[in-house]
Design a protein around this motif. Structure first.
Motif, PDB file in Angstrom:
ATOM      1  N   UNK A  69     -39.444  24.021 -59.206  1.00  0.00           N
ATOM      2  CA  UNK A  69     -40.115  24.886 -58.237  1.00  0.00           C
ATOM      3  C   UNK A  69     -41.550  24.422 -58.004  1.00  0.00           C
ATOM      4  N   UNK A  70     -42.249  24.075 -59.078  1.00  0.00           N
ATOM      5  CA  UNK A  70     -43.622  23.580 -58.966  1.00  0.00           C
ATOM      6  C   UNK A  70     -43.662  22.290 -58.149  1.00  0.00           C
ATOM      7  N   UNK A  71     -42.693  21.390 -58.413  1.00  0.00           N
ATOM      8  CA  UNK A  71     -42.626  20.118 -57.695  1.00  0.00           C
ATOM      9  C   UNK A  71     -42.334  20.344 -56.212  1.00  0.00           C
ATOM     10  N   UNK A  72     -41.400  21.240 -55.937  1.00  0.00           N
ATOM     11  CA  UNK A  72     -41.040  21.509 -54.541  1.00  0.00           C
ATOM     12  C   UNK A  72     -42.192  22.162 -53.779  1.00  0.00           C
ATOM     13  N   UNK A  73     -42.929  23.042 -54.435  1.00  0.00           N
ATOM     14  CA  UNK A  73     -44.076  23.673 -53.775  1.00  0.00           C
ATOM     15  C   UNK A  73     -45.151  22.641 -53.456  1.00  0.00           C
ATOM     16  N   UNK A  74     -45.365  21.706 -54.386  1.00  0.00           N
ATOM     17  CA  UNK A  74     -46.352  20.654 -54.150  1.00  0.00           C
ATOM     18  C   UNK A  74     -45.903  19.775 -52.981  1.00  0.00           C
ATOM     19  N   UNK A  75     -44.616  19.416 -52.980  1.00  0.00           N
ATOM     20  CA  UNK A  75     -44.066  18.581 -51.902  1.00  0.00           C
ATOM     21  C   UNK A  75     -44.197  19.289 -50.556  1.00  0.00           C
ATOM     22  N   UNK A  76     -43.922  20.577 -50.530  1.00  0.00           N
ATOM     23  CA  UNK A  76     -44.035  21.349 -49.288  1.00  0.00           C
ATOM     24  C   UNK A  76     -45.478  21.351 -48.795  1.00  0.00           C
ATOM     25  N   UNK A  77     -46.424  21.565 -49.710  1.00  0.00           N
ATOM     26  CA  UNK A  77     -47.842  21.579 -49.346  1.00  0.00           C
ATOM     27  C   UNK A  77     -48.257  20.236 -48.753  1.00  0.00           C
ATOM     28  N   UNK A  78     -47.805  19.135 -49.375  1.00  0.00           N
ATOM     29  CA  UNK A  78     -48.138  17.805 -48.868  1.00  0.00           C
ATOM     30  C   UNK A  78     -47.520  17.565 -47.495  1.00  0.00           C
ATOM     31  N   UNK A  79     -46.288  18.038 -47.294  1.00  0.00           N
ATOM     32  CA  UNK A  79     -45.643  17.865 -45.999  1.00  0.00           C
ATOM     33  C   UNK A  79     -46.350  18.676 -44.919  1.00  0.00           C
ATOM     34  N   UNK A  80     -46.803  19.875 -45.259  1.00  0.00           N
ATOM     35  CA  UNK A  80     -47.547  20.685 -44.294  1.00  0.00           C
ATOM     36  C   UNK A  80     -48.850  19.996 -43.898  1.00  0.00           C
ATOM     37  N   UNK A  81     -49.508  19.376 -44.866  1.00  0.00           N
ATOM     38  CA  UNK A  81     -50.741  18.647 -44.552  1.00  0.00           C
ATOM     39  C   UNK A  81     -50.445  17.463 -43.643  1.00  0.00           C
ATOM     40  N   UNK A  86     -50.544  14.896 -38.221  1.00  0.00           N
ATOM     41  CA  UNK A  86     -49.795  14.334 -37.084  1.00  0.00           C
ATOM     42  C   UNK A  86     -50.016  15.137 -35.808  1.00  0.00           C
ATOM     43  N   UNK A  87     -50.133  16.449 -35.917  1.00  0.00           N
ATOM     44  CA  UNK A  87     -50.418  17.273 -34.739  1.00  0.00           C
ATOM     45  C   UNK A  87     -51.774  16.911 -34.149  1.00  0.00           C
ATOM     46  N   UNK A  88     -52.764  16.743 -35.025  1.00  0.00           N
ATOM     47  CA  UNK A  88     -54.109  16.393 -34.555  1.00  0.00           C
ATOM     48  C   UNK A  88     -54.120  15.004 -33.938  1.00  0.00           C
ATOM     49  N   UNK A  89     -53.391  14.079 -34.557  1.00  0.00           N
ATOM     50  CA  UNK A  89     -53.327  12.719 -34.019  1.00  0.00           C
ATOM     51  C   UNK A  89     -52.629  12.717 -32.661  1.00  0.00           C
ATOM     52  N   UNK A  90     -51.575  13.482 -32.532  1.00  0.00           N
ATOM     53  CA  UNK A  90     -50.864  13.578 -31.255  1.00  0.00           C
ATOM     54  C   UNK A  90     -51.780  14.125 -30.171  1.00  0.00           C
ATOM     55  N   UNK A  91     -52.495  15.195 -30.498  1.00  0.00           N
ATOM     56  CA  UNK A  91     -53.417  15.785 -29.521  1.00  0.00           C
ATOM     57  C   UNK A  91     -54.491  14.782 -29.133  1.00  0.00           C
TER      58      UNK A  91
END
Length: 99
Positions: A69-81, A86-91
């Motif tokens: 669970x700790x690993x998955x939460x960290x992975x999710x946080x990194x993916x959100x970042x 990517x959104x900022x780069x696209x804009x």
């Protein structure tokens, strides 16, 4: 977070303390007092060990599940970042291509 004065115990010490609670028939508090450790620390170790053996409360996570669970939460946080970058780069590139 723990203070800088928090004692760290080896896994072997924790396992021995848990085994002592199981084998002696004494309470967690009594064993903790004999070992000179916090009864709350020993109680937590004992509860986790019971959960890992499948003897925990319903819905209680094992150590492996907690680590995953700790690993998955960290992975999710990194993916959100990454998504935000990517959104900022696209804009930025859309704005640049409109010039």
């Amino acid at each position: 977070m723990g203070s800088k004065y928090t004692k760290r115990y080896t896994e072997e010490f924790k396992q021995d303390a848990i085994a002592l609670v199981d084998s002696s028939g004494k309470t967690v508090t009594a064993v903790a007092r004999e070992l000179g450790i916090s009864s709350e620390s020993l109680r937590g170790w004992y509860r986790r060990a019971k959960a890992d053996r499948g003897e925990g409360a319903p819905g209680e996570l094992t150590s492996a599940e907690r680590d995953e669970l700790r690993r998955l939460r960290k992975e999710k946080r990194e993916q959100q970042q990454t998504i935000e970058i990517l959104k900022k780069a696209t804009a930025f590139f859309v704005k640049e291509s409109d010039r």
